[in-house]
Design a protein around this motif. Structure first.
Motif, mmCIF file in Angstrom:
data_model
loop_
_atom_site.group_PDB
_atom_site.id
_atom_site.type_symbol
_atom_site.label_atom_id
_atom_site.label_comp_id
_atom_site.label_asym_id
_atom_site.label_seq_id
_atom_site.Cartn_x
_atom_site.Cartn_y
_atom_site.Cartn_z
ATOM 1 N N VAL A 181 0.862 -1.179 0.000
ATOM 2 C CA VAL A 181 0.000 0.000 0.000
ATOM 3 C C VAL A 181 0.898 1.228 0.000
ATOM 4 O O VAL A 181 1.799 1.355 0.838
ATOM 5 C CB VAL A 181 -0.928 0.027 1.225
ATOM 6 N N ALA A 182 0.669 2.131 -0.937
ATOM 7 C CA ALA A 182 1.472 3.345 -1.045
ATOM 8 C C ALA A 182 0.570 4.505 -1.429
ATOM 9 O O ALA A 182 -0.509 4.312 -2.004
ATOM 10 C CB ALA A 182 2.593 3.170 -2.070
ATOM 11 N N ILE A 183 1.014 5.715 -1.110
ATOM 12 C CA ILE A 183 0.267 6.913 -1.448
ATOM 13 C C ILE A 183 1.148 7.820 -2.296
ATOM 14 O O ILE A 183 2.349 7.957 -2.049
ATOM 15 C CB ILE A 183 -0.223 7.658 -0.182
ATOM 16 N N TYR A 194 5.006 7.310 -1.217
ATOM 17 C CA TYR A 194 5.368 6.930 0.150
ATOM 18 C C TYR A 194 4.682 5.606 0.477
ATOM 19 O O TYR A 194 3.455 5.472 0.299
ATOM 20 C CB TYR A 194 4.932 7.996 1.163
ATOM 21 N N ASN A 195 5.452 4.646 0.954
ATOM 22 C CA ASN A 195 4.911 3.343 1.329
ATOM 23 C C ASN A 195 4.387 3.365 2.764
ATOM 24 O O ASN A 195 4.944 4.054 3.630
ATOM 25 C CB ASN A 195 5.976 2.260 1.189
ATOM 26 N N PHE A 196 3.337 2.583 3.000
ATOM 27 C CA PHE A 196 2.772 2.451 4.335
ATOM 28 C C PHE A 196 3.359 1.240 5.038
ATOM 29 O O PHE A 196 3.603 0.203 4.416
ATOM 30 C CB PHE A 196 1.255 2.305 4.274
ATOM 31 N N GLU A 197 3.520 1.354 6.345
ATOM 32 C CA GLU A 197 3.953 0.251 7.202
ATOM 33 C C GLU A 197 3.061 0.214 8.435
ATOM 34 O O GLU A 197 2.509 1.244 8.842
ATOM 35 C CB GLU A 197 5.425 0.424 7.625
ATOM 36 N N PRO A 198 2.871 -0.976 9.045
ATOM 37 C CA PRO A 198 2.079 -1.031 10.282
ATOM 38 C C PRO A 198 2.666 -0.148 11.366
ATOM 39 O O PRO A 198 3.881 -0.043 11.507
ATOM 40 C CB PRO A 198 2.148 -2.514 10.681
ATOM 41 N N ALA A 199 1.798 0.510 12.133
ATOM 42 C CA ALA A 199 2.241 1.425 13.188
ATOM 43 C C ALA A 199 1.232 1.397 14.321
ATOM 44 O O ALA A 199 0.107 0.896 14.175
ATOM 45 C CB ALA A 199 2.396 2.836 12.642
#
Length: 439
Positions: free
Chosen positions: A166-168, A175-180
């Motif tokens: 998943v990226a925006i 920008y890539n998404f990572e769990p947070a």
């Protein structure tokens, strides 16, 4: 001669006359109908047990494939120093100015042995824009805002169902998404978050556009929170008659044999939460609009509904035989009533067993024809006249057809059932008017 006259003058046994009367026969048939409710209840329990196995299969597939999908985003997350708490780090959250969402939902069935579960894949496209975040009403000094260490969050309730990366695309950069983790979160949602972004540079030109794609595996429900100042959403699905719910109903919807579409247009004035939040995000699940992809009446529910009419089928069939017996003076033994009743109950065991390996419609036709043929052939040997068995066959066929139509109807089931029962009652009253209840 004197002995013969004494026998002729001897009064008849009233108990013997009563046992052969019409009233006694109808009482015995009524009691037998109630007794046959016991094996009918066992059949209902069998259907319930099989439906529980179906539900367990759905839960297992849901856990493996992906459960309900709840999602909202993207959300700008900007750190700042909280001067009220001695400069402790805190976060401000800003929602988009304009948010466009397109959800393309493709459903399919997953099978486990004889049981199946409906699942879907939702390809969701987010796009829109942000205006420069405004801290003026918060009382936070500009020097306490850390513009260079901002991030973007996507909040969801189903991390397991996300397929692929998943990226925006934000201000022309990916920008890539990572769990947070979610700081001070008030709900069960989890977050995906990008690396830090320098918003001072990003908003140098004013409005910032964004776009991102998310692919979800899910079951039963897709729920989206409209966090844009103006949120416009379009849902396209191959699912027939999805159920719309939640806090907002679609402005437009259409349903065809090949699928359904729906559109929402929601302003920030339509919801009870603001465009920015300081400290933590509130629980927004209650403000989502939902689309449920469920089977309104699945095969086990159809079997359960059919079994609920078992008492009606047994009672009306016995009533038909009783009317024939009373008007034609043909003797029908109580044992023969029992055999007919058991044949009627066998219809439901045939129905559930065949349904598990084919469709409900096919199973209903096969089970109905089998039982009607069995009772018709049996009644030929009982009634010794082909006219009455043909009438019984026609009556049973009409009764099973009537019940099938009621089961298939959703909105008009009660209306059709009430009219049908009224007509059946009228027919019974018409044919029973010639019965001499004094005999």
């Amino acid at each position: 001669m004197e002995i013969l006259n004494q026998n002729q003058n001897q009064p008849e046994d009233p108990n013997k006359n009563f046992l052969h009367s019409t009233t006694a026969r109808i009482v015995m048939v009524g009691v037998l109908t109630l007794v046959l409710l016991i094996p009918l209840q066992y059949v209902k329990n069998l259907i319930f047990d099989r439906s529980q196995l179906q539900r367990h299969t759905e839960e297992t597939v849901s856990a493996q494939w992906g459960g309900n999908v709840y999602v909202y985003g993207p959300v700008l997350k900007i750190p700042y120093k909280n001067t009220k708490k001695n400069g402790a780090p805190a976060y401000a959250y800003f929602f988009p100015e304009k948010l466009d969402i397109t959800a393309n939902v493709v459903s399919e069935s997953k099978r486990r042995n004889t049981y199946k579960s409906a699942v879907f894949n939702a390809g969701i496209k987010f796009s829109g824009n942000y205006t420069t975040p405004n801290f003026s009403k918060s009382g936070i000094s500009p020097e306490n805002i850390d513009w260079e260490r901002a991030t973007i969050q996507l909040n969801t309730g189903n991390l397991k169902g996300i397929k692929g990366a998943v990226a925006i695309n934000f201000n022309g950069k990916r920008y890539n998404f990572e769990p947070a983790s979610r700081e001070n979160s008030n709900d069960s949602m989890v977050a995906l978050e990008t690396k830090t972004i320098n918003l001072r540079d990003a908003f140098a030109g004013g409005v910032v556009n964004f776009s991102m794609d998310v692919s979800y595996n899910g079951t039963k429900r897709l729920a989206i929170v409209p966090i844009g100042k103006l949120t416009e959403t379009q849902m396209i699905s191959n699912w027939h008659k999805p159920l719309f719910g939640g806090n907002f109903m679609p402005e437009k919807e259409s349903d065809t044999a090949t699928g359904a579409t729906a559109c929402w247009k929601i302003s920030h004035l339509n919801r009870p939460f603001a465009q920015q939040h300081f400290g933590s995000l509130p629980d927004l699940k209650a403000y989502s609009f939902n689309v449920d992809f469920i089977i309104p009446v699945n095969e086990y529910e159809q079997n359960e509904r059919a079994a609920k009419y078992g008492f009606l089928v047994i009672g009306l069939t016995f009533l038909i035989f009783f009317l024939i017996q009373s008007m034609s003076r043909i003797s029908i033994h109580i044992f023969q009533y029992i055999m007919i009743g058991l044949a009627l109950i066998m219809f439901y065991t045939l129905l559930i067993s065949i349904t598990e390996h084919s469709s409900f419609r096919f199973a209903y036709i096969i089970a109905g024809l089998s039982v009607v043929a069995m009772i018709t052939l049996y009644s030929i040997s009982i009634l010794k006249d082909r006219r009455f068995p043909m009438f019984i066959a026609a009556a049973l066929t009409g009764l099973y057809t009537f019940i099938y139509v009621i089961i298939q109807l959703e909105e008009y089931a009660l209306l059709a059932g009430s009219i049908g029962l009224f007509l059946i009652l009228g027919a019974v009253m018409y044919f029973s008017r010639r019965i001499d209840w004094n005999k």
